[in-house]
Structure formats: C-alpha cells, structure tokens
Design an enzyme around this catalytic site. Structure first.
Site, PDB file in Angstrom:
ATOM      1  N   CYS A   1       0.907  -1.150   0.174  1.00 24.01           N
ATOM      2  CA  CYS A   1       0.103   0.158   0.007  1.00 24.01           C
ATOM      3  C   CYS A   1       0.948   1.203   0.052  1.00 24.01           C
ATOM      4  CB  CYS A   1      -0.640  -0.189   1.250  1.00 24.01           C
ATOM      5  SG  CYS A   1      -2.350  -1.077   1.142  1.00 24.01           S
TER       6      CYS A   1
ATOM      7  N   CYS B   1      -3.242  -0.237  -3.018  1.00 26.30           N
ATOM      8  CA  CYS B   1      -4.092   0.275  -2.203  1.00 26.30           C
ATOM      9  C   CYS B   1      -3.447   1.632  -1.206  1.00 26.30           C
ATOM     10  CB  CYS B   1      -4.123  -0.900  -0.977  1.00 26.30           C
ATOM     11  SG  CYS B   1      -2.713  -1.683  -0.702  1.00 26.30           S
TER      12      CYS B   1
END
Ligand code: N1C
Length: 248
Positions: free
Chosen positions: A82, A163
């Site tokens: 992420c 993400c």
C-alpha cells in the site's frame, strides 16, 4: 509477391520478436528472484517462462485475449505494498526516476513488468517458434495483439490490487495530460478500488510552458471516472521536472 506478403513472416507492420526472447525472460526472472526479492519464496522461473510463451506460441497473433494470459498472471503476479504504487502515461522515464528516488514501485518494478519491459513478442499459427521478422502493430494491424493485450491484462491486475495513496505521473507538456485512450486512461484509472486515493502530478518539459493543468478538461474527465468509483483525487500541476524530482 501475394504469397510472400500475405502469409510470410514479414507481413506485419510492427517490430518482430526480440532475439533470444525466452533466454531473456529466464535470465530476468532469475535475476529478479535472486537480487530484487532475496529471501522471498523462490519462484519457478522455468515454469514462468513456459507459461509466458505458451500464452501466445502457435496462435493467431491478432487474436489475443486477456484469458490467454490468465495462467501466467495467476502464476507470477506480485502485489505492491500500500502507498507505493506509481502509474504513468507518456512519462515513462520520469516516473521511473521518481519511483527510484522515493522507494516507490512502477509496474516495471514488479516481476512480470520487469520480465516484459522493452521486449516484443508474437507467434505464428502452426509454428512452435516466435516470429522474429515482424509482429502486428496496434494501429496498422490489430489492437488485439499479444503484446498490447499483455500490458492491458497486467495493468488491469496492477490497478485492481493497489491500495492506499497511489500516484500517477502525467505529461503536462501535451494537450491532454489525461488520455482516455491510453492504458492508464482505459485500463488503470477505471479499475482502481474504492478507498484508494490517487495523487496526480502534471510535469512539464524544461524550458516550456505547461500545456495542460489540473483544471483543464482532460483532468476533469479523469476526476469524473474516479468519482464514479469513489476514488479520492488530488492534483498538482505546473511542476518542472526538477521541482517534481526535487523538493515536492
Ligand atoms: O498507455 P499508457 O502509457 O498510459 O500506459 C502506462 C500505464 C502505466 O501506469 C503502467 O502501469 O500502463 C502500465 N504500462 C506499463 O507498465 C508498460 N510498460 C511498457 C503500460 N504499458 C507499458 N508499456 C508499453 O508502453 C506498452 O506498449 C504501452 O502501450 C506503452 C505505454 O505508453 P503510454 O501511452 O506512455
């Protein structure tokens, strides 16, 4: 002449397969798994090379589908942590430099992206070999060629899996910094997941005024695609290469 032109290996208008394609894939895979991801579960590079080539060998080079690459993606796709992903469109070199300096990752920093980067490939129906003479060109021959469909399939998987806050480096020296026909425009932006934040950087060439901005129509179009998917959007424009790579 007719036969040579219409059934020969020279019939397409794009660059032929890269010499030693399979050897390069194997070497890049071995290097990647040993150097870039030391300690990671060792990957079966022979199997990956096999899955890559069997996606397109002996097939009509204009009839590629995403399904042809599914076995390869399922075997070798690697995710990015992420907040680390960097997309780009018409800014490949700059985006790679930016990612390198900040410890971020482009698609070419993942295993499959690094295997294919800069190579070309296609097969020939009924032949176990690659066509080293010519491959279909996206514009002049067919869009559904194995090279283009590979980047579309891989880019789609990449976008679906990022993400946190992710970034895109766009070219502020062209009229439409966001091009809805590019892979970023057609494939990546429309496949980002809810809850992702996309931060766009519009970077213009040194010594030239910018040709597009965050308030221009092309970026508004990007915003509307993202709005429909509840992806948050941040945009910074009017950046020179040095400003972008430097303090921002
Ligand atoms: O069509 P683009 O750029 O918008 O595609 C770039 C976009 C990036 O964010 C990457 O994640 O899509 C991904 N990607 C690649 O990583 C890639 N490496 C090499 C897409 N295409 C890639 N290529 C080849 O360059 C491929 O042939 C594709 O069509 C071009 C991208 O050109 P672009 O218009 O600058």
């Amino acid at each position: 002449i007719y036969k040579w032109h219409h059934s020969g290996l020279n019939r397409w208008h794009g660059r032929g397969s890269t010499a030693d394609f399979q050897k390069i894939i194997q070497e890049r895979c071995d290097d990647y798994t040993q150097q870039i991801q030391p300690g990671a579960r060792s990957r079966n590079c022979q199997g990956i090379k096999q899955a890559f080539t069997s996606a397109f060998i002996s097939k009509d080079p204009c009839k590629a589908t995403k399904e042809d690459y599914k076995p390869l993606l399922d075997l070798a796709y690697t995710t990015v942590p992420c907040n680390k992903a960097v997309f780009w469109s018409k800014t490949k070199e700059l985006a790679h430099e930016y990612a390198k300096r900040r410890g971020l990752l482009t698609l070419e920093d993942t295993l499959l992206g690094s295997l294919a980067d800069g190579l070309s490939w296609c097969g020939e129906p009924g032949s176990p070999d690659l066509n080293y003479q010519s491959c279909p060109d996206w514009k002049k021959d067919c869009r559904t060629n194995y090279f283009s469909v590979f980047w579309e399939a891989l880019s789609e998987r990449f976008a679906e899996n990022v993400c946190g806050t992710v970034q895109v480096v766009l070219n502020g020296s062209i009229e439409n910094a966001f091009d809805k026909m590019s892979i970023f425009g057609r494939v990546e932006a429309p496949n980002l997941r809810q809850m992702v934040t996309l931060k766009a950087w519009l970077v213009h060439d040194p010594g030239k005024p910018p040709s597009d901005s965050c308030s221009g129509p092309s970026i508004k179009e990007l915003e509307s695609i993202l709005n429909q998917r509840s992806v948050r959007f941040i945009c910074r424009d009017n950046l020179s290469r040095d400003q972008f790579l430097g303090s921002y």
